[in-house]
Design a protein around this motif. Structure first.
Motif, PDB file in Angstrom:
ATOM      1  N   ALA A 111      11.850 -17.175  -3.164  1.00 46.48           N
ATOM      2  CA  ALA A 111      11.561 -18.518  -3.656  1.00 46.48           C
ATOM      3  C   ALA A 111      12.532 -18.819  -4.781  1.00 46.48           C
ATOM      4  O   ALA A 111      12.547 -18.110  -5.793  1.00 46.48           O
ATOM      5  N   MET A 112      13.362 -19.835  -4.608  1.00 49.09           N
ATOM      6  CA  MET A 112      14.299 -20.259  -5.646  1.00 49.09           C
ATOM      7  C   MET A 112      13.658 -21.445  -6.358  1.00 49.09           C
ATOM      8  O   MET A 112      13.754 -22.592  -5.913  1.00 49.09           O
ATOM      9  N   VAL A 113      12.978 -21.159  -7.464  1.00 52.20           N
ATOM     10  CA  VAL A 113      12.137 -22.150  -8.137  1.00 52.20           C
ATOM     11  C   VAL A 113      12.992 -22.924  -9.131  1.00 52.20           C
ATOM     12  O   VAL A 113      13.285 -22.451 -10.231  1.00 52.20           O
ATOM     13  N   ASN A 114      13.358 -24.137  -8.741  1.00 47.71           N
ATOM     14  CA  ASN A 114      14.320 -24.937  -9.501  1.00 47.71           C
ATOM     15  C   ASN A 114      13.665 -25.961 -10.418  1.00 47.71           C
ATOM     16  O   ASN A 114      14.344 -26.834 -10.959  1.00 47.71           O
ATOM     17  N   GLY A 115      12.358 -25.870 -10.603  1.00 53.24           N
ATOM     18  CA  GLY A 115      11.645 -26.824 -11.445  1.00 53.24           C
ATOM     19  C   GLY A 115      10.161 -26.576 -11.340  1.00 53.24           C
ATOM     20  O   GLY A 115       9.742 -25.460 -11.025  1.00 53.24           O
ATOM     21  N   PRO A 116       9.329 -27.591 -11.564  1.00 55.55           N
ATOM     22  CA  PRO A 116       7.883 -27.383 -11.518  1.00 55.55           C
ATOM     23  C   PRO A 116       7.396 -26.854 -10.178  1.00 55.55           C
ATOM     24  O   PRO A 116       7.868 -27.270  -9.120  1.00 55.55           O
ATOM     25  N   VAL A 117       6.444 -25.925 -10.241  1.00 56.41           N
ATOM     26  CA  VAL A 117       5.733 -25.457  -9.057  1.00 56.41           C
ATOM     27  C   VAL A 117       4.252 -25.454  -9.405  1.00 56.41           C
ATOM     28  O   VAL A 117       3.858 -25.017 -10.489  1.00 56.41           O
ATOM     29  N   ALA A 118       3.443 -25.970  -8.496  1.00 60.43           N
ATOM     30  CA  ALA A 118       2.009 -26.087  -8.761  1.00 60.43           C
ATOM     31  C   ALA A 118       1.250 -26.110  -7.444  1.00 60.43           C
ATOM     32  O   ALA A 118       1.825 -26.326  -6.372  1.00 60.43           O
ATOM     33  N   GLY A 119      -0.063 -25.891  -7.525  1.00 56.00           N
ATOM     34  CA  GLY A 119      -0.932 -26.009  -6.366  1.00 56.00           C
ATOM     35  C   GLY A 119      -0.460 -25.174  -5.192  1.00 56.00           C
ATOM     36  O   GLY A 119      -0.148 -23.995  -5.329  1.00 56.00           O
ATOM     37  N   ALA A 120      -0.400 -25.806  -4.023  1.00 54.60           N
ATOM     38  CA  ALA A 120       0.035 -25.095  -2.819  1.00 54.60           C
ATOM     39  C   ALA A 120       1.423 -24.491  -2.997  1.00 54.60           C
ATOM     40  O   ALA A 120       1.756 -23.492  -2.350  1.00 54.60           O
ATOM     41  N   GLY A 121       2.232 -25.072  -3.883  1.00 56.49           N
ATOM     42  CA  GLY A 121       3.559 -24.527  -4.142  1.00 56.49           C
ATOM     43  C   GLY A 121       3.528 -23.107  -4.664  1.00 56.49           C
ATOM     44  O   GLY A 121       4.429 -22.313  -4.373  1.00 56.49           O
ATOM     45  N   ILE A 122       2.479 -22.760  -5.438  1.00 54.08           N
ATOM     46  CA  ILE A 122       2.416 -21.380  -5.935  1.00 54.08           C
ATOM     47  C   ILE A 122       2.030 -20.425  -4.818  1.00 54.08           C
ATOM     48  O   ILE A 122       2.303 -19.228  -4.904  1.00 54.08           O
ATOM     49  N   GLY A 123       1.388 -20.961  -3.755  1.00 51.65           N
ATOM     50  CA  GLY A 123       1.131 -20.132  -2.589  1.00 51.65           C
ATOM     51  C   GLY A 123       2.411 -19.835  -1.841  1.00 51.65           C
ATOM     52  O   GLY A 123       2.663 -18.695  -1.432  1.00 51.65           O
ATOM     53  N   ILE A 124       3.259 -20.861  -1.677  1.00 56.63           N
ATOM     54  CA  ILE A 124       4.552 -20.659  -1.012  1.00 56.63           C
ATOM     55  C   ILE A 124       5.420 -19.700  -1.815  1.00 56.63           C
ATOM     56  O   ILE A 124       6.045 -18.787  -1.260  1.00 56.63           O
ATOM     57  N   ALA A 125       5.458 -19.877  -3.141  1.00 59.51           N
ATOM     58  CA  ALA A 125       6.242 -18.975  -3.986  1.00 59.51           C
ATOM     59  C   ALA A 125       5.686 -17.556  -3.935  1.00 59.51           C
ATOM     60  O   ALA A 125       6.441 -16.580  -3.864  1.00 59.51           O
ATOM     61  N   GLY A 126       4.367 -17.437  -3.964  1.00 60.47           N
ATOM     62  CA  GLY A 126       3.748 -16.118  -3.924  1.00 60.47           C
ATOM     63  C   GLY A 126       3.934 -15.417  -2.594  1.00 60.47           C
ATOM     64  O   GLY A 126       3.921 -14.186  -2.527  1.00 60.47           O
ATOM     65  N   ALA A 127       4.112 -16.191  -1.528  1.00 58.08           N
ATOM     66  CA  ALA A 127       4.324 -15.604  -0.205  1.00 58.08           C
ATOM     67  C   ALA A 127       5.668 -14.914  -0.094  1.00 58.08           C
ATOM     68  O   ALA A 127       5.852 -14.015   0.729  1.00 58.08           O
ATOM     69  N   CYS A 128       6.613 -15.345  -0.917  1.00 57.24           N
ATOM     70  CA  CYS A 128       7.962 -14.766  -0.867  1.00 57.24           C
ATOM     71  C   CYS A 128       7.998 -13.403  -1.552  1.00 57.24           C
ATOM     72  O   CYS A 128       7.205 -13.114  -2.444  1.00 57.24           O
ATOM     73  N   ASP A 129       8.949 -12.585  -1.145  1.00 60.27           N
ATOM     74  CA  ASP A 129       9.076 -11.244  -1.714  1.00 60.27           C
ATOM     75  C   ASP A 129       9.575 -11.290  -3.153  1.00 60.27           C
ATOM     76  O   ASP A 129       9.194 -10.444  -3.974  1.00 60.27           O
ATOM     77  N   LEU A 130      10.428 -12.260  -3.459  1.00 62.51           N
ATOM     78  CA  LEU A 130      11.011 -12.383  -4.793  1.00 62.51           C
ATOM     79  C   LEU A 130      10.934 -13.841  -5.226  1.00 62.51           C
ATOM     80  O   LEU A 130      10.969 -14.752  -4.388  1.00 62.51           O
ATOM     81  N   ARG A 131      10.859 -14.060  -6.542  1.00 62.09           N
ATOM     82  CA  ARG A 131      10.813 -15.410  -7.103  1.00 62.09           C
ATOM     83  C   ARG A 131      11.830 -15.503  -8.233  1.00 62.09           C
ATOM     84  O   ARG A 131      11.648 -14.904  -9.296  1.00 62.09           O
ATOM     85  N   PHE A 132      12.923 -16.234  -7.982  1.00 63.00           N
ATOM     86  CA  PHE A 132      13.939 -16.463  -8.988  1.00 63.00           C
ATOM     87  C   PHE A 132      13.786 -17.886  -9.493  1.00 63.00           C
ATOM     88  O   PHE A 132      13.723 -18.831  -8.703  1.00 63.00           O
ATOM     89  N   ALA A 133      13.747 -18.063 -10.806  1.00 65.26           N
ATOM     90  CA  ALA A 133      13.470 -19.371 -11.382  1.00 65.26           C
ATOM     91  C   ALA A 133      14.571 -19.805 -12.336  1.00 65.26           C
ATOM     92  O   ALA A 133      15.225 -18.980 -12.977  1.00 65.26           O
ATOM     93  N   GLY A 134      14.749 -21.116 -12.418  1.00 63.75           N
ATOM     94  CA  GLY A 134      15.638 -21.685 -13.407  1.00 63.75           C
ATOM     95  C   GLY A 134      14.928 -21.812 -14.737  1.00 63.75           C
ATOM     96  O   GLY A 134      13.692 -21.803 -14.811  1.00 63.75           O
TER      97      GLY A 134
END
Length: 263
Positions: A111-134
Motif C-alpha cells: 500500500a503506497m499511502v500518499n495521503g489520508p486513509v480512513a474507514g474501508a481504506g485501512i482495510g485495503i492498506a492492512g490487507a497489503c504485506d507492506l505499507r509505505f506512507a508519505g
C-alpha cells in the motif's frame, strides 16, 4: 465523451500499480470504483508477468473509506435476492474480495499511502504485506464516526498487525494519526518524504518483482497459514455486521431527528 476510469493500471518492471481514481472524493469507495478495483486486483493476482502489486490513490489521498454521501436506488425485496439487508451484505462481501486477494495472492503487495486513509481504506492498506506512507499521510479508523463496526478486513488485519490491545485502541478511540505517529504505533512500515514516496516504494517493489517469485509465494503462504484461520468466514461476518450496524445507526439517527423535530 466517456467518463474517466475510476481505477487506473500501470505496469513497470514486473510491478502492477493500481490507482484508485476519484481524487475529488479522496478516492472514497462507491459502486463505480469497488467493482473495478476488485477486478483489477483479481487480474493482477492471475497475471504471471506481475511479481508485485502496489495500491495507491490519485491526487492527495489514498482512500477515505466508503462514500457515505453517494445515493443508491432502494433495493426491492424479491424471493431470490431477499431484502435490502441481504442484498447489501452480498454486494459489500463481493467488493471485499479486494482485501482477500491482496492478502492471499502469492505475490508481495504494497500500500503506497500518499495521503489520508480512513474507514474501508485501512482495510485495503492492512490487507497489503507492506505499507509505505508519505510524510503528509494520515490514518483514521473512522468507523465510530458512522456507527459502523468495520469492513474490508480491517477488524481481521489490524489485530494481527498490531496485537489485540492496540487494535482495540485504534478502533474504539478513533484517534487520527499523522504519518510519524502512525509509524510509531505500527500502522506504517516506512515513511518517506512525499516527493520521494513513489520512487522509494517502486524501488522496493521492483526488487521484490525481480526476486524469487516462487519463494515469495510460499513464504507468504507460510506467513498467512500461521495466522489466518478461517479468513473468508470472518469477511462474511464482517460485511454482515457492517450492514447491520450502519443500518441501526441510520435508523436511530432518523428516529432521534424525528423526535427532536416534534418538540
Amino acid at each position: 465523451m466517456s467518463e474517466e476510469a475510476t481505477v487506473l493500471l500501470e505496469d513497470t518492471d514486473g510491478v502492477r500499480i493500481i490507482t484508485l481514481n476519484r481524487p475529488d472524493r479522496l478516492n472514497a469507495l462507491n459502486d463505480s470504483i469497488m467493482a473495478p478495483l476488485a477486478d483489477a486486483v483479481a487480474d493482477a493476482a492471475r497475471d504471471a508477468a506481475i511479481g508485485c502489486v502496489v495500491v495507491t490513490g490519485a491526487g492527495r489521498g489514498f482512500c477515505s473509506g466508503g462514500d457515505i454521501k453517494g445515493s443508491r436506488v432502494p433495493a426491492e425485496a424479491t424471493p431470490e435476492t431477499g431484502g435490502p439487508t441481504e442484498q447489501g451484505h452480498l454486494r459489500l462481501r463481493a467488493h471485499m474480495e479486494t482485501a482477500r486477494l491482496l492478502h492471499e495472492m502469492g505475490k508481495p503487495t504494497i500500500a503506497m499511502v500518499n495521503g489520508p486513509v480512513a474507514g474501508a481504506g485501512i482495510g485495503i492498506a492492512g490487507a497489503c504485506d507492506l505499507r509505505f506512507a508519505g510524510a503528509s499521510a494520515t490514518f483514521l479508523s473512522a468507523f465510530d464516526r458512522i456507527g459502523g463496526s468495520g469492513d474490508f478486513g480491517s477488524t481481521w488485519f489490524w489485530p494481527k498487525i498490531l496485537g489485540s490491545g492496540k487494535a482495540r485502541e485504534l478502533f474504539f478511540l478513533g484517534e487520527k494519526y499523522d504519518a510519524r505517529s502512525a509509524l510509531d504505533f505500527g500502522l506504517y512500515t516506512r515513511v518517506f518524504a512525499d516527493e520521494v514516496l513513489r520512487e522509494e516504494t517502486l524501488k522496493v517493489a521492483r526488487r521484490l518483482a525481480a526476486g524469487p517469485r516462487m519463494g515469495w509465494r510460499y513464504m507468504k503462504a507460510n506467513l498467512n497459514n500461521a495466522e489466518d484461520g478461517v479468513f473468508e468466514q470472518h469477511l462474511d461476518q464482517e460485511s454482515l455486521y457492517m450492514g447491520l450496524s450502519t443500518q441501526a445507526a441510520g435508523r436511530i439517527h432518523a428516529a432521534l431527528q424525528k423526535k427532536n423535530d416534534g418538540k
